[in-house]
Enzyme design. Structure first.
Site, PDB file in Angstrom:
ATOM      1  CG  HIS A  28      -7.668 -17.228  27.723  1.00 47.80           C
ATOM      2  ND1 HIS A  28      -7.273 -15.921  27.544  1.00 47.80           N
ATOM      3  CD2 HIS A  28      -8.217 -17.618  26.559  1.00 47.80           C
ATOM      4  CE1 HIS A  28      -7.576 -15.537  26.308  1.00 47.80           C
ATOM      5  NE2 HIS A  28      -8.155 -16.556  25.695  1.00 47.80           N
ATOM      6  CD  GLU A  86      -5.580 -13.686  29.376  1.00 45.60           C
ATOM      7  OE1 GLU A  86      -6.256 -13.077  28.523  1.00 45.60           O
ATOM      8  OE2 GLU A  86      -5.576 -14.924  29.462  1.00 45.60           O
TER       9      GLU A  86
END
Lengths: 301, 393
Positions: free
Chosen positions: A259, A221
């Protein structure tokens, strides 16, 4: 052989008497994992019972490892105490510590990381991760080693390795493989925090050396350079096909996307930049999260 | 989490990072009194908002500039009166601007040179890194692009802490005079202590100034804090100013939801951060624009889904909703029942596409179909993404 854990691996669970740790200890026992000990300071001498199995609980990891032969730990301890729990596993010379806990302060992990660097016995997976699964040969992959929170039943014993920074996106990839008839050697979520144990590169290296892994799905990511570092390593050293997906193509810069580590900091850690860099390293990149398995299968032909 | 400039100044004072004297004020009278205490003349009055570009900003009442030099206590009070309770618009606030409820009255200092100094986490080494430059007072990204060689980076060993020689090396490389190296080490050590003890994710001094009378001072600062550590930083957590935050973000955090508003028309609700980002990406890939990032965490309880739907519906741009849940441990049927109950409770009338996959998803799809609600159900993510893009078109 798989990597890091096999169905024979003896597992202890730090925080087994808590709600979260207990729930996943039961799920691991149901999956057929050898959960041999629990650790909760102050509750040594008790037993954790599930499905006719009595798992002894110890006050310390050292004791638990000595008495039961456990070599791997799952950490389900609350964030304020998690760094201490990880360091206890390192001090007890466990082979593997899997930290599931989300929300550990960065400064705590910075100290843990320095301790990890100074030794070569213990490997850390996570924190803030789904853990590791080496599927078993039974129905719905029963009989495998499941450390963490991943759903065991979506796996299937096979020859594809999966490594990812996220939880549910990993399950998505695993499910795509399983529903197309392709099993997995081992699946690992390395976690979504900026400071973590094993990196994408570390896991690729293990898969590359594993005779039971034929190909790899790598999921990343935005934020950091772990995926691109792994791509550069793979270009030089990896003999197995890799397919990658990078989440966050639509993420606005400077915002933390769930996150702690998922934040675009500069031009190099956007999804577009990472995808371009990975392609330049000869890695097949899926633009759609629906195409992770298909992209790998095409690359294997 | 961000803090105001006057709060940053309080932290600097507490940790003995040299900074010009200053006091916050919430009324014109307080501002005049603060100015009196600071000596009356040679002061600056600064509007306190969490956005840059204040000096060049304009208030909605027509008053120009969020930063003013003043020469008397009376003038400080007068200027503060024009700022307080007013809305300041800068290039960073957007058209809505930000309400000013406090000003900072501070000593104005003469500047011989402006430097840049910051401490943040270096992800590559997992260690703190000091970033410094001789080119301060401007956007550091600009410096990085124009002359990267002018940016100095020095990582610190977390178990040893900042060493004196590191301060000397950094000071020399940014061109500080030899006579200032000791003072610079004191300042940098104090800043490093603050960074660690307050669990900062970043502290940036821009500019760090050298004055003609030989002082080194932190003139303006920007802080970031590690959200994970706020539980042990009560004083820092108390500095949070909810008025400066997007009310939707505040509402989301109450329910353990992670929400970030965007500009598109397709809302999404997903379990897990990675899958949530991937869901936004696949909407875009099939020609739609995501309206938000929304992670409901590993589960997806009915209460969370209700709160999530309410948040989504508070955005008038939303034309359709995609729910994407990978039910790992959780039973998809339980999740489906939660979605149906939540949709009924909020009286959902927008097109809703639900993609359930994983544990017991067939039963979940039957529950959605039997609900009588306008729900399109899919087990494949591509099919779901195409359906929601079509519904929003």
């Amino acid at each position: 052989m798989a990597i890091l854990v096999t169905p024979q691996t003896r597992v202890l669970i730090q925080g087994i008497t808590g709600e979260f740790g207990g729930r996943h200890a039961r799920a691991s026992l149901d999956y057929g994992t050898a959960v041999v000990a629990g650790v909760t300071p102050g509750k040594g001498g008790q037993f954790f019972e599930h499905g006719g199995v009595k798992v002894p609980v110890f006050d310390t990891v050292e004791e638990a490892a000595r008495e039961t032969g456990a070599t791997a730990a799952a950490v389900f301890v609350p964030p304020a105490f998690a760094a201490d729990a990880i360091l206890e596993g390192v001090a007890a010379r466990l082979e593997l510590v899997v930290a599931i806990t989300e929300g550990i302060p960065v400064n705590d992990m910075m100290q843990v990381k320095e301790v990890l660097r100074g030794q070569s016995v213990t490997r850390l997976i996570g924190p803030n991760c789904p853990g590791i699964v080496t599927p078993g040969t039974g129905e719905k992959s029963h009989g495998g080693c499941r450390i963490g929170i991943a759903p065991g039943h979506i796996h299937k014993k096979g020859r594809i390795g999966v490594v990812s920074r996220s939880g549910t996106l990993t399950y998505e990839a695993v499910w795509q493989l399983t529903s197309r008839g392709h099993g997995q050697s081992t699946c690992i979520g390395i976690g979504g925090d900026p400071i973590h144990g094993l990196s994408h590169t570390d896991v690729l290296r293990l898969f590359n050396d594993d005779p039971e892994t034929d190909a790899i799905i790598m999921i990343g990511e935005i934020g950091g350079s772990g995926e691109v570092d792994a791509g550069r390593w793979a270009k030089e050293h990896c003999r197995k096909p890799i397919a990658a997906f990078i989440a966050g193509a639509t993420a606005p810069p400077g915002r933390r996307m769930g996150h702690a580590g998922a934040i675009v900091g500069g031009a190099d850690d956007t999804a577009a930049a990472k995808k371009a860099a990975l392609r330049a390293c000869g890695i097949a990149v899926a633009d759609s999260p629906s195409d992770m398995a298909e992209t790998l299968l095409a690359a294997m032909k | 989490m961000n803090i105001h400039e006057y709060q940053a100044k309080q932290l600097f004072e507490k940790f003995k990072v040299p900074t010009p004297r200053g006091l916050p004020a919430a009324t014109a009278e307080e501002a005049a009194a603060a100015a009196g205490e600071l000596g009356g003349a040679g002061l600056v009055v600064k509007a306190q908002i969490h956005a840059g570009g204040r000096g060049k900003g304009t208030f909605k009442n027509g008053f120009k500039g969020g930063v003013h030099l003043v020469q008397s206590a009376a003038e400080a009070g007068e200027v503060a009166g024009k700022m307080l309770g007013q809305t300041l618009v800068t290039k960073q606030t957007g058209e809505a601007g930000k309400l000013v409820s406090k000003v900072l009255v501070a000593e104005s200092v003469d500047i011989k040179h402006e430097y840049y100094l910051a401490i943040l986490l270096d992800r590559g080494s997992s260690r703190p890194v000091v970033v410094a430059s001789r080119e301060g007072g401007m956007d550091i990204e600009e410096v990085a692009e124009r002359s990267p060689e002018k940016i100095i980076r020095e990582t610190v060993h977390p178990l040893l802490g900042l060493q004196a020689y590191q301060s000397r090396v950094i000071g020399k490389r940014i061109g500080l005079p030899s006579s200032q190296l000791n003072a610079f080490h004191k300042l940098l050590s104090a800043l490093y202590a603050l960074y660690l003890k307050c669990d900062c994710s970043m502290v940036e001094i821009n500019p760090l100034v050298e004055t003609p009378d030989g002082r080194i001072l932190a003139l303006d600062a920007k802080f970031g804090f590690d959200d994970n550590a706020l539980y042990r930083q009560k004083d820092i957590a108390a500095m949070r100013d909810l008025a400066e935050e997007d009310p939707r973000d505040v509402e989301a955090s109450k329910y353990g939801l992670n929400y970030i508003g965007l500009d598109g028309s397709i809302a999404c609700l997903v379990n897990g951060a990675g899958l949530a980002m991937a869901t936004m990406d696949i909407i875009k890939l099939h020609g739609g624009e995501p309206a938000n990032f929304l992670d409901v965490g590993g589960g997806a309880s009915k209460e969370q889904v209700v709160a999530a739907f309410k948040l989504i519906l508070s955005d008038p741009k939303v034309k359709a909703i995609l729910v994407n849940i990978f039910g790992g441990i959780m039973d998809c049927n339980v999740i489906a029942e939660g979605i149906v109950a939540a949709a009924r409770e909020v009286g959902l009338s927008l097109p809703l596409v639900v993609r359930l996959q994983g544990n017991n998803f067939e039963a979940g799809q039957r529950t959605l179909a039997a609900s009588g609600l306008r729900i399109e159900s899919a087990d494949d993510l591509t099919v779901a993404a195409k359906a929601v893009v079509a519904a929003a078109a």
